[in-house]
Motif scaffolding. Structure first.
Motif, mmCIF file in Angstrom:
data_model
loop_
_atom_site.group_PDB
_atom_site.id
_atom_site.type_symbol
_atom_site.label_atom_id
_atom_site.label_comp_id
_atom_site.label_asym_id
_atom_site.label_seq_id
_atom_site.Cartn_x
_atom_site.Cartn_y
_atom_site.Cartn_z
ATOM 1 N N GLU A 34 0.823 -1.190 0.000
ATOM 2 C CA GLU A 34 0.000 0.000 0.000
ATOM 3 C C GLU A 34 0.867 1.253 0.000
ATOM 4 O O GLU A 34 1.981 1.263 0.499
ATOM 5 C CB GLU A 34 -0.910 0.009 1.234
ATOM 6 C CG GLU A 34 -1.931 -1.141 1.218
ATOM 7 C CD GLU A 34 -2.710 -1.222 2.518
ATOM 8 O OE1 GLU A 34 -2.400 -0.448 3.438
ATOM 9 O OE2 GLU A 34 -3.606 -2.065 2.605
ATOM 10 N N GLU A 35 0.340 2.328 -0.538
ATOM 11 C CA GLU A 35 1.072 3.578 -0.547
ATOM 12 C C GLU A 35 1.283 4.100 0.860
ATOM 13 O O GLU A 35 2.319 4.632 1.199
ATOM 14 C CB GLU A 35 0.299 4.619 -1.373
ATOM 15 C CG GLU A 35 0.426 4.436 -2.865
ATOM 16 C CD GLU A 35 1.820 4.690 -3.352
ATOM 17 O OE1 GLU A 35 2.417 5.712 -2.981
ATOM 18 O OE2 GLU A 35 2.341 3.863 -4.106
ATOM 19 N N TRP A 110 2.544 5.614 7.910
ATOM 20 C CA TRP A 110 3.755 5.394 7.109
ATOM 21 C C TRP A 110 3.400 5.377 5.637
ATOM 22 O O TRP A 110 2.240 5.228 5.251
ATOM 23 C CB TRP A 110 4.440 4.075 7.506
ATOM 24 C CG TRP A 110 3.523 2.886 7.473
ATOM 25 C CD1 TRP A 110 3.241 2.065 6.424
ATOM 26 C CD2 TRP A 110 2.752 2.387 8.577
ATOM 27 N NE1 TRP A 110 2.348 1.085 6.788
ATOM 28 C CE2 TRP A 110 2.033 1.250 8.099
ATOM 29 C CE3 TRP A 110 2.602 2.770 9.913
ATOM 30 C CZ2 TRP A 110 1.171 0.519 8.927
ATOM 31 C CZ3 TRP A 110 1.747 2.044 10.730
ATOM 32 C CH2 TRP A 110 1.046 0.929 10.242
ATOM 33 N N SER A 111 4.418 5.527 4.795
ATOM 34 C CA SER A 111 4.209 5.488 3.346
ATOM 35 C C SER A 111 5.470 4.968 2.680
ATOM 36 O O SER A 111 6.582 5.082 3.215
ATOM 37 C CB SER A 111 3.866 6.880 2.806
ATOM 38 O OG SER A 111 4.922 7.794 3.054
ATOM 39 N N TRP A 112 5.276 4.382 1.507
ATOM 40 C CA TRP A 112 6.389 3.838 0.709
ATOM 41 C C TRP A 112 6.587 4.695 -0.542
ATOM 42 O O TRP A 112 5.638 5.299 -1.046
ATOM 43 C CB TRP A 112 6.070 2.416 0.260
ATOM 44 C CG TRP A 112 6.119 1.377 1.353
ATOM 45 C CD1 TRP A 112 5.071 0.948 2.125
ATOM 46 C CD2 TRP A 112 7.259 0.635 1.764
ATOM 47 N NE1 TRP A 112 5.496 -0.023 2.999
ATOM 48 C CE2 TRP A 112 6.833 -0.240 2.809
ATOM 49 C CE3 TRP A 112 8.604 0.610 1.385
ATOM 50 C CZ2 TRP A 112 7.691 -1.124 3.454
ATOM 51 C CZ3 TRP A 112 9.466 -0.265 2.017
ATOM 52 C CH2 TRP A 112 9.015 -1.122 3.039
ATOM 53 N N ASN A 113 7.809 4.687 -1.062
ATOM 54 C CA ASN A 113 8.026 5.312 -2.359
ATOM 55 C C ASN A 113 7.513 4.371 -3.451
ATOM 56 O O ASN A 113 7.019 3.273 -3.169
ATOM 57 C CB ASN A 113 9.501 5.673 -2.560
ATOM 58 C CG ASN A 113 10.392 4.449 -2.717
ATOM 59 O OD1 ASN A 113 10.008 3.339 -2.331
ATOM 60 N ND2 ASN A 113 11.576 4.627 -3.269
ATOM 61 N N ASP A 114 7.619 4.783 -4.695
ATOM 62 C CA ASP A 114 7.001 4.034 -5.790
ATOM 63 C C ASP A 114 7.559 2.633 -5.958
ATOM 64 O O ASP A 114 6.822 1.700 -6.299
ATOM 65 C CB ASP A 114 7.152 4.811 -7.117
ATOM 66 C CG ASP A 114 6.282 6.060 -7.152
ATOM 67 O OD1 ASP A 114 5.327 6.124 -6.347
ATOM 68 O OD2 ASP A 114 6.554 6.958 -7.971
ATOM 69 N N ASP A 115 8.869 2.444 -5.741
ATOM 70 C CA ASP A 115 9.425 1.111 -5.957
ATOM 71 C C ASP A 115 9.551 0.305 -4.656
ATOM 72 O O ASP A 115 10.212 -0.741 -4.613
ATOM 73 C CB ASP A 115 10.778 1.179 -6.684
ATOM 74 C CG ASP A 115 11.875 1.831 -5.840
ATOM 75 O OD1 ASP A 115 11.588 2.236 -4.683
ATOM 76 O OD2 ASP A 115 13.014 1.926 -6.330
ATOM 77 N N THR A 171 10.237 11.752 12.514
ATOM 78 C CA THR A 171 10.185 11.175 11.167
ATOM 79 C C THR A 171 11.348 10.218 10.961
ATOM 80 O O THR A 171 12.516 10.599 11.058
ATOM 81 C CB THR A 171 10.225 12.267 10.082
ATOM 82 O OG1 THR A 171 9.237 13.254 10.367
ATOM 83 C CG2 THR A 171 9.957 11.664 8.717
ATOM 84 N N LEU A 172 11.017 8.975 10.667
ATOM 85 C CA LEU A 172 11.996 7.909 10.471
ATOM 86 C C LEU A 172 11.970 7.486 9.009
ATOM 87 O O LEU A 172 10.906 7.217 8.456
ATOM 88 C CB LEU A 172 11.648 6.722 11.376
ATOM 89 C CG LEU A 172 12.468 5.439 11.234
ATOM 90 C CD1 LEU A 172 13.895 5.671 11.720
ATOM 91 C CD2 LEU A 172 11.812 4.310 12.033
ATOM 92 N N GLU A 173 13.150 7.414 8.409
ATOM 93 C CA GLU A 173 13.244 6.960 7.021
ATOM 94 C C GLU A 173 14.088 5.689 6.960
ATOM 95 O O GLU A 173 15.229 5.658 7.408
ATOM 96 C CB GLU A 173 13.859 8.041 6.130
ATOM 97 C CG GLU A 173 13.911 7.642 4.660
ATOM 98 C CD GLU A 173 14.536 8.723 3.790
ATOM 99 O OE1 GLU A 173 13.770 9.537 3.232
ATOM 100 O OE2 GLU A 173 15.789 8.763 3.690
ATOM 101 N N ILE A 174 13.504 4.641 6.378
ATOM 102 C CA ILE A 174 14.179 3.352 6.251
ATOM 103 C C ILE A 174 14.364 3.061 4.771
ATOM 104 O O ILE A 174 13.405 3.088 3.996
ATOM 105 C CB ILE A 174 13.353 2.233 6.907
ATOM 106 C CG1 ILE A 174 13.121 2.535 8.386
ATOM 107 C CG2 ILE A 174 14.039 0.882 6.736
ATOM 108 C CD1 ILE A 174 12.126 1.606 9.053
#
Length: 533
Positions: A34-35, A110-115, A171-174
């Motif tokens: 999911e986005e 949370w959200s994911w990038n396109d790939d 804000t956490l970026e993985i």
């Protein structure tokens, strides 16, 4: 031959039999694709989305199979020891009891990038560690980065993670090196627990937890390896989710001792190590909560022959499968609670094919023919570990069965405290174990089959498996099922394992305690225990 086998089983029926899984939660992984996912109103207030208002009880005492060797999250084991870590620590996310949904916890959304290789999580700003310091994105990033390089048997669950960084306080970026269809599932386990960085490498890190969890370990009333007493955290950010004033965890590895503790009222809940005990426990007025949980059987580790055994020959592995009377083992060791199988994948997975369960019928003559064809008509000696909590019966059954095809099993008795280290080192070419059947295909692959899987201790793979695994990881959902089915068939046909049956697990509670079982885990999660009037 058959009558001798039945006679042996009859003499072993009274011995201890374990059904404790070494497993973890699972889901279909919907959140990964999911986005974004956002917390509901109840999640923002600290309640998980499927949780109503619960009146708090006094003391909950749970009998457990084992105890933690360390409180450091990067050395943690989950599965049977999940309650210890859930008491002391908070995770980034949770997973629903039925394993279908990833739910907000420290991360509100949370959200994911396109790939699907960059995950951005927004964290709560009102959480503190038990020493009063703030739990922020830097602490979460530090815990994640440390877990992947730690000594936990689950460290490889973060193998796809390239880095975790704090963009700001909340804000956490993985960043992943490649998409991981089970990554959110792993964050819902010990990989996502957040430990206070101030405790890293401290003298007390192994003996005292350093989390933000709902309970505080009372060191004065705790005896390591015997009794662990926790009191409710008065400053917990989600007090409505604490269902008891006090939590006591009592490691009881012996199945008979566990039943005695149940009957004596010394515990309120326990995983029934012996399915034989179910009628006795239910007769004492306790409730049993069931699920078809794990597969029970052998892992044939030395598939590449690096330990010098003939297990590198597929015909030998197939012969071992055919030398085991799975129906009889189920009755003798599992008290009939289960379904025989030759497969390690969940029945809901496309990797599971009912036809494959007919691949290895109990047939000593055919097994001996395979041994002869492989050049081992006279057999060989196979070193294996044994451990008391799994019961004497199953090890006797295995040794007697394999003797029928001229394989002599020599056991080394291993203490439960070091058993997992011994088999995962790996120090033995084969071992008996009870392991989860995850409903998430990629999680199952990372658990049992991939070269870096927790329970593929030799790191074995072959060209076919390696190619399929690589394709499955990046395949669109429309193509993934067919590839997973190919992998399931290959692993079964190549006899990487020798499963006996899928067992039905029983978790018992007294009349004052209710619980919802956790799909894929032998022990329900802490927040699922509730007091009953």
């Amino acid at each position: 031959m058959k009558s001798k086998w039945k006679l042996l089983l009859a003499t072993l029926l009274s011995l201890a039999m374990v059904t404790a899984a070494c497993g973890g939660s699972s889901s279909d992984g919907a959140s990964e694709s999911e986005e974004s996912s956002s917390g509901s109103e109840s999640s923002e207030s600290g309640e998980s989305t499927d949780e109503g208002t619960v009146e708090r009880g006094g003391t909950l005492t749970v009998g457990t199979l084992n105890y933690p060797s360390t409180w450091a999250v990067n050395g943690s084991e989950y599965g049977n020891m999940v309650l210890f870590y859930q008491a002391a620590y908070d995770g980034l996310v949770r997973i629903s009891a039925d394993g279908s949904t990833i739910e907000p916890w420290l991360a509100t959304d949370w959200s994911w990038n396109d790939d699907l290789t960059v995950l951005t999580m927004n964290l709560r700003d009102d959480v503190t560690f038990q020493d009063g310091t703030s739990l922020d994105a830097e602490a979460a990033a530090a815990s994640l980065n440390r877990f992947g390089t730690g000594s936990s048997p689950d460290a490889s669950n973060l193998a796809s993670m390239e880095s975790a960084v704090a963009l700001d306080a909340t804000t956490l970026e993985i960043t992943l090196s490649i998409q991981d269809p089970a990554f959110m599932n792993f964050l819902a386990r010990n990989a996502g627990l957040v430990q206070n960085p101030a405790s890293f490498d401290s003298e007390t890190e192994s003996t005292e937890p350093a989390g933000s969890g709902p309970y505080i370990l009372d060191l004065d009333r705790t005896v390591a390896e015997s009794t662990y007493t926790f009191t409710a955290n008065p400053d917990y950010w989600a007090p409505e989710t604490i269902h008891y004033d006090e939590l006591v965890l009592r490691p009881i590895a012996d199945p008979t001792a566990m039943v005695n503790a149940i009957k004596a009222g010394e515990v309120n809940a326990a995983n029934l190590l012996s399915n034989d005990a179910v009628p006795e426990v239910e007769g004492a007025g306790w409730d049993t909560h069931t699920q078809e949980l794990d597969w029970v059987g052998l892992t044939l580790v030395d598939r590449d022959g690096s330990m010098g055994t003939p297990l590198s020959d597929v015909r030998v592995r197939q012969a071992i499968n055919m030398a085991l009377d799975n129906e009889a083992v189920l009755e003798a060791y599992g008290a009939g609670y289960g379904v025989v199988t030759t497969q390690v994948f969940n029945t809901s997975s496309p990797a599971f094919d009912p036809a494959l369960d007919e691949l290895y019928p109990y047939d000593i003559e055919a097994a001996l023919a395979l041994m002869d064809e492989a050049g081992y008509a006279d057999g060989f000696t196979l070193q294996m570990p044994s451990v008391a909590p799994l019961g004497e019966a199953v090890f006797a059954i295995i040794a007697d069965s394999l003797a029928d095809i001229n394989i002599t099993v020599e056991y080394t008795d291993v203490a439960i405290a070091s058993f997992f280290d011994e088999i995962l080192a790996p120090n033995y070419p084969a071992y008996f174990m009870i392991l989860e059947q995850s409903a998430n295909d990629w999680q199952a692959i990372k658990f049992l089959v991939s070269p870096d899987a927790v329970w593929n201790p030799s790191g074995y793979t072959d060209e076919t498996a390696s190619s399929l695994i690589d394709q499955i990881q990046v395949a669109p959902e429309s193509e993934r099922d067919a590839l997973v089915a190919e992998l399931g068939a290959h692993v079964t046909q190549e006899a990487w394992f020798a499963p006996f049956y899928r067992n039905v697990s029983h978790f018992a509670t007294d009349g004052g305690t209710d619980v919802t079982v956790q799909t894929g885990n032998a022990v329900p999660y802490l927040w699922s225990f509730t007091p009953q009037g």
